[in-house]
Design a protein around this motif. Sequence first.
Motif: not given
Length: 503
Positions: A363, A378, A474
Motif C-alpha cells: 500500500h 492502487e 481503496y
Amino acid sequence: MVPSSVAIALFVKNEFSDIAGWIAWHLGLGVKTLFIFDDHSTDGTWEIIQAAAKSFNIRAFQTDPVAEPDFYWRQRNCFMQAAEMAKGHYAWLGFLDGDEYVYFRHANSLPEFLERFPHADGLALSWRIQGSSGRVVRPRKMTVEAFTQHSTPELGDNVLVKSFVRPECMGDTYHNPHWFDVPAERYVRPNGQYVPSANAVQEIDWEDAFVLHYICRSMEHYIQRIKRRLNADLSDSLGYWDHFDRNDVEDFEPLRFIPKIRPIQVSINRNMVARAIEDLRKQYPPTVAISDYEGEILESRVFSIHSAYFETQLCVDAITGDVCHASLAVMSERSLLPVYGAVFADTPDLITFFVRDGVHVEHNRALKVFGDDRVFSELTYQIAKTIQDKPEGTALRTTLSGEYLCFILPHDGIGQVEANRRQAKDWEEASLRPEFNVTYSWQRMTAPLPTSGKMTFDSLITWLRNEKDAPSIYLFLKMIALLSPSDREKLHRHVPGLLWGFI
C-alpha cells in the motif's frame, strides 16, 4: 538540536491543487518539520494540510484576519512566530511561499547542502522564475513535474532572494519575506561567499542552489491569482502574465528527486481520501437503521497484464514507481516488479492495478503511469472490450480522461506505458491472464452497491450512509471511478481539494 536539522515556514492561501506536492517535495528533500500557516483558505488547502499532518511532522496554524486585517503583517507575524518556535530545535529555518520550491544541484538532501555553511547564519538563494510550459489548464501532476521551462538571467526579477537562517541568530526586526535580521557579515550565497550588502536584491546565482519560483504556472492558476489579488498588487490584464511567463530554457534536472517524493505523495494522497470519506460521513451521517445486508469479503479475480502485441508483462520500476512493460527475463534481470490487476464481480468493467510484496499488497508502493497524473499504490482503469479491427480485443482506459493505455515499443528490453491514446489499436491491446496464486480483496461491506450497477452522487452518499463503518479508501476510490463527470464535480464541491487527483 541536531546540527543539520532543517525546518521551513510556509505562509499559504488557496493552493489546493499544489499544496500536497509542495509538502511532499520539501519533506522528500530532508526537511524535518514544516510550520504551515494557512491564511484562511476556502478551497480545501487547510483540509489537505491537516490530512498530511496525520503522517508527517507538520505544525499547522490558521491566521486571524479579523485581529490583523493586513496581509503583509499577518505574514510577518507568522514568520516571526515560526522563528521563535524553531529556536533551540532546528539548525536552519527557511521562509517560503506556496509557489516556491527549494532546489540544490550538488547534494542529495537539504541538510547535507546546508552543512556546507558552518561559517554562516543566513543563506540567500536566488529566484529562478519558471514559466507556464504552455499550459492553460491546471495540471493534476506535481508543480515541479508540470512546469519544466524557466526564464534566463535577463529577467531582472530573478535578482530577488529567499532565505534560510539560523533561528538563534535571527534578530527581532522583520525586514520582509525575502531578507531577515541576520548580520550581513554572516549572510552568504550558495557559493559560500558573503553577501556584499544586506539586501533582498542580490546577484543571480544558479550554480549550486536556487528557489524554483512558479509565479505563473498554468493560465488557470494565473486567473485565480488575479482574482485573489485584484486591485491589491495585480490588475485585470495580461501584463503580469506576459512579463513572467518565460519559457526560454527546459530543465529536467530537478526531477532527479521524484523517486524520493512519490512515496510521500502516496501517503498524503491516502490521508486526503480518508479525510474526504470522514468529511462526507459528517455531512451525511450514517442512518439510524443500518441495512440488514450482512456483507461479505469481496474476493477478486486477479490477472497479470500483458501486451498482446509485444508479448511483454506490465511491471513497475521499484525505484521510480514508473509503470512499464518487459519480458519475464528482463523483469528478473532489472528487478522490475509485476503489476497485477484485480477485477470484482460487482464492477466487472473496472480493473485495479496493484503490487504485492510476497503475499501482501504494497500500500506504500507508488504507481505512476505516464500521461495519468495520479500517484497512488492502487490505480483503477476501465476495461474496454472492443478495439479497432478486433471486436473481441481488450484495452484499458483511464477513468478520468477516457484515454487508452499504450504499450510503447521497448528499448533495451523495457517499454514505457502511456495513458494518452484516443483510439485502441495493436499497441493498446492488453491480454489479461488469470493468476490463481495471487489474491486481493476489499474489506467486509455492510451495504450493497446499487442494483443497477451504476453509481451517482446520490447513490454514493446512500452507500456511505448505510455503511456502519467507514469504507476502505481503496473501495471508495473504486466507487468514485464509476461516477459521471457531473457527479464528480458535485463530489468535489462537497469535499474541496481532497479528491483532486482522483476525480
